[in-house]
Write an enzyme that holds these catalytic residues in place. Structure first.
Site, mmCIF file in Angstrom:
data_model
loop_
_atom_site.group_PDB
_atom_site.id
_atom_site.type_symbol
_atom_site.label_atom_id
_atom_site.label_comp_id
_atom_site.label_asym_id
_atom_site.label_seq_id
_atom_site.Cartn_x
_atom_site.Cartn_y
_atom_site.Cartn_z
ATOM 1 N N GLY A 1 0.877 -1.170 0.000
ATOM 2 C CA GLY A 1 0.000 0.000 0.000
ATOM 3 C C GLY A 1 0.908 1.211 0.000
ATOM 4 N N GLY B 1 3.021 3.321 1.491
ATOM 5 C CA GLY B 1 3.693 3.345 2.792
ATOM 6 C C GLY B 1 4.403 4.653 3.055
ATOM 7 N N LYS C 1 5.183 11.983 -2.613
ATOM 8 C CA LYS C 1 6.010 10.836 -2.215
ATOM 9 C C LYS C 1 7.005 11.272 -1.153
ATOM 10 C CE LYS C 1 8.314 6.939 -4.465
ATOM 11 N NZ LYS C 1 8.554 6.310 -5.775
ATOM 12 N N ASP D 1 10.045 4.177 7.309
ATOM 13 C CA ASP D 1 9.944 5.469 7.981
ATOM 14 C C ASP D 1 9.017 6.439 7.255
ATOM 15 O OD1 ASP D 1 11.418 6.061 5.762
ATOM 16 O OD2 ASP D 1 13.264 6.552 6.821
ATOM 17 N N ARG E 1 4.316 13.544 -7.716
ATOM 18 C CA ARG E 1 4.194 12.784 -8.955
ATOM 19 C C ARG E 1 2.784 13.009 -9.501
ATOM 20 N NH1 ARG E 1 5.442 6.737 -7.918
ATOM 21 N NH2 ARG E 1 3.481 6.717 -6.805
ATOM 22 N N ARG F 1 -2.730 0.456 -9.700
ATOM 23 C CA ARG F 1 -1.715 -0.517 -10.125
ATOM 24 C C ARG F 1 -2.367 -1.879 -10.318
ATOM 25 N NH1 ARG F 1 2.747 1.653 -6.547
ATOM 26 N NH2 ARG F 1 1.973 3.721 -6.031
ATOM 27 N N ASP G 1 2.997 -4.319 -8.109
ATOM 28 C CA ASP G 1 2.546 -3.068 -7.477
ATOM 29 C C ASP G 1 3.208 -1.859 -8.124
ATOM 30 O OD1 ASP G 1 4.812 -4.371 -6.059
ATOM 31 O OD2 ASP G 1 4.916 -2.469 -5.003
ATOM 32 N N ASN G 2 4.139 -2.089 -9.039
ATOM 33 C CA ASN G 2 4.765 -0.967 -9.753
ATOM 34 C C ASN G 2 4.290 -0.895 -11.198
ATOM 35 O OD1 ASN G 2 6.171 -0.277 -7.465
ATOM 36 N ND2 ASN G 2 8.026 -1.367 -8.040
ATOM 37 N N ASP H 1 6.660 4.392 -10.972
ATOM 38 C CA ASP H 1 7.455 3.995 -9.814
ATOM 39 C C ASP H 1 8.915 3.746 -10.189
ATOM 40 O OD1 ASP H 1 7.086 4.076 -7.171
ATOM 41 O OD2 ASP H 1 5.822 2.304 -7.025
HETATM 42 P P1 AMP Z 1 8.746 0.607 -3.768
HETATM 43 O O1 AMP Z 1 9.958 -0.283 -3.671
HETATM 44 O O2 AMP Z 1 9.060 2.064 -3.628
HETATM 45 O O3 AMP Z 1 7.917 0.304 -4.954
HETATM 46 O O4 AMP Z 1 7.879 0.251 -2.474
HETATM 47 C C1 AMP Z 1 7.342 -1.015 -2.184
HETATM 48 C C2 AMP Z 1 6.445 -0.937 -0.968
HETATM 49 O O5 AMP Z 1 7.186 -0.539 0.183
HETATM 50 C C3 AMP Z 1 5.303 0.066 -1.087
HETATM 51 O O6 AMP Z 1 4.219 -0.435 -0.371
HETATM 52 C C4 AMP Z 1 5.912 1.297 -0.445
HETATM 53 O O7 AMP Z 1 4.939 2.180 0.022
HETATM 54 C C5 AMP Z 1 6.688 0.689 0.703
HETATM 55 N N1 AMP Z 1 7.829 1.515 1.108
HETATM 56 C C6 AMP Z 1 8.990 1.723 0.432
HETATM 57 N N2 AMP Z 1 9.805 2.539 1.113
HETATM 58 C C7 AMP Z 1 9.171 2.879 2.262
HETATM 59 C C8 AMP Z 1 9.495 3.682 3.387
HETATM 60 N N3 AMP Z 1 10.651 4.328 3.478
HETATM 61 N N4 AMP Z 1 8.580 3.794 4.371
HETATM 62 C C9 AMP Z 1 7.411 3.155 4.288
HETATM 63 N N5 AMP Z 1 7.044 2.371 3.270
HETATM 64 C C10 AMP Z 1 7.907 2.216 2.260
HETATM 65 MG MG MG Z 2 6.262 0.825 -5.652
#
Ligand code: AMP
Ligand code: MG
Length: 482
Positions: A86, A88, A109, A121, A172, A179, A248-249, A258
């Site tokens: 989700g 995050g 973001k 975080d 963004r 997705r 999810d991307n 993403d």
């Molecule tokens: P991503 O690798 O950016 O596509 O992220 C994959 C998943 O991890 C998604 O659900 C993001 O929201 C979550 N996520 C990535 N980095 C963070 C972060 N620093 N804090 C919280 N959630 C994260």
């Molecule tokens: Mg992602």
């Protein structure tokens, strides 16, 4: 003036996520914005000069009408289903009608923790925010479907990754942040009613023609299959390695989405892996066509309550032909051919094999084809080759094909230059801009951004941006941590 937002997704699909307040930075500073994206959304140029522009662009002040919302989705990461995904660290701020009549969502973001942050975080670092900003705008100016960037805000907030980095937020922009993983969430956890509502929403908002089909859900899936095929064809033709093609991307609109550890190829190495956490090479450059189909299979599975199995199979079977046909058309254009003929396939394949065996830079070699026949010995290309005999063999076949080309010489050169960028966002160029920005100098970043807006046009004084990478900058592996 800041723009007035609506909250279309949240109002209609509010159970697919949670309202979440932004966790603002104490000291946001506007580092860069895209005037093109801003004007598309209706921001006036003076808005970015306002002392509180950075506050609005980092959620410290809310844009009028904005109701920040974290979307829930799931997805397959490196082939494994993960139910806990989700937004995050990103929040949907709302949507606005663009000057082209389409609606666009703004997504912040790095906006802080959400119920889907798990152990994260909620932050994004300056390095990865710059990379996403530059790549999404560069892709747009290359003519490849993509999310856009509106703004980049820096801070002095320390964010811990492999080392301590600076926190940043970017906005963004794209018509939808839905997705493949949204459909997977509805299928695995949300129930059939939620799935049907998501399908209805997507059709109503983005694919209205599908409503007329005998099975609208199948028609929607078909559109996603075809758009994905066309997108991957464009990635392969430009030499773009996404690096994290988890479901999810993957955007349902078939746009590049993403940006993480992506790379534009330097030397033509089809097996290149830009993501240093990808030990098996699942997301290597030449795996992308197959992986996108794998992802479409995961999506089709999520459509199974609404579409019979044989119709799903038939829909997925459209992918390969669409991809190959788009890719070959694009490559024929890049080679300066009047049209794609079946016999050109071997010529294209042998050209790529030559680039690979001769360790040639992909973008520069493609661009040098423009000088091919004016230079009767083809020296501009030939001088770079290790095995000139192999090049001469290919050059003879290319020359023969050109004698039967319906394009006049000037038109061929023009076509090659319009389809082969001179300036690509090589990782080392991004890295130089990042290092300067991390030291408080965003001038190199602004200059690189300007160059990337006209990738096909030679720009005076910008030869350094079109040079081959130095040895240290070749084929960099990029950390997934962002
Ligand atoms: P991503 O690798 O950016 O596509 O992220 C994959 C998943 O991890 C998604 O659900 C993001 O929201 C979550 N996520 C990535 N980095 C963070 C972060 N620093 N804090 C919280 N959630 C994260
Ligand atoms: Mg992602």
């Amino acid at each position: 003036m800041p723009v007035q937002l609506q909250n279309t997704f949240t109002e209609q699909l509010g159970d697919l996520g949670s309202p979440v307040a932004v966790t603002p930075f104490a000291d946001p500073r506007l580092l860069l914005h895209s005037p093109e994206t801003a004007s598309l959304l209706g921001f006036s140029a003076d808005f970015f000069l306002q002392p509180d522009a950075a506050d609005y662009l980092s959620g410290k002040k809310l844009l009028p009408g904005s109701q920040p919302f974290a979307q829930k989705y799931t997805g397959h990461q490196f082939g494994q289903y993960n139910p806990d995904l989700g937004d995050g660290r990103g929040l949907l701020l709302g949507d606005v009608q663009g000057s082209d009549g389409q609606r666009y969502e703004l997504h912040l973001k790095g906006a802080g923790r959400t119920p889907y942050s798990r152990f994260g975080d909620g932050r994004a670092v300056l390095r990865s925010s710059i990379r996403e900003f530059l790549a999404s705008e560069a892709m747009h100016h290359l003519g490849i479907p993509t999310s856009r960037a509106l703004s980049l805000v820096g801070s002095t907030e320390a964010v811990q990754r492999e080392t301590t980095e600076q926190g940043a937020m970017m906005i963004r922009v794209c018509p939808s942040h839905i997705r493949f993983g949204h459909f997977e969430y509805c299928f695995y956890q949300g129930g059939e009613q939620a799935l049907q509502r998501l399908v209805d929403f997507c059709i109503h908002q983005y694919f209205p023609a599908c409503a007329e089909a005998s099975n609208p859900a199948q028609a929607l899936l078909q559109q996603i299959v075809l758009r994905t095929a066309r997108l991957i064809a464009q990635w392969q033709a430009v030499g773009f390695n996404h690096g994290v093609m988890n479901t999810d991307n993957m955007s349902i609109l078939g746009i590049t989405f993403d940006y993480g550890p992506y790379a534009f190829l330097d030397d033509y190495q089809p097996g290149y892996i830009c993501n240093h956490s990808d030990h098996s090479g699942r997301y290597a450059f030449d795996e992308q066509p197959g992986v996108a189909l794998w992802n479409l299979n995961a999506l089709a599975h999520a459509f199974s309550p609404l579409v019979p199995a044989d119709a799903l199979r038939q829909t997925l079977s459209l992918y390969e032909a669409e991809l190959v046909s788009c890719y070959m058309q694009l490559m024929a254009k890049k080679l300066g051919l009047d049209s794609y003929r079946e016999t050109d396939r071997a010529l294209i394949g042998r050209w790529l094999a030559l680039l690979q065996s001769q360790q040639q830079d992909y973008s520069l070699s493609m661009r040098r084809l423009a000088q091919f026949s004016a230079d009767s010995q083809a020296t501009v290309l030939r001088d770079h080759m290790l095995d000139t005999a192999a090049f001469d063999q290919w050059a003879n076949d290319y020359r023969a094909r050109l004698t039967d080309n319906a394009l006049a010489e000037a038109a061929r050169v023009q076509q090659i230059e319009q389809h082969n960028p001179l300036y690509v966002l090589r990782n080392y160029l991004a890295q130089q801009a990042i290092s300067a920005a991390e030291q408080g100098n965003s001038q190199p970043l602004a200059e690189l951004f300007t160059v990337l807006k006209q990738p096909y046009t030679e720009q005076p004084g910008k030869a350094a941006f079109a040079a081959p990478p130095p040895d240290w900058g070749k084929s960099m592996e990029i950390s997934c941590s962002s």
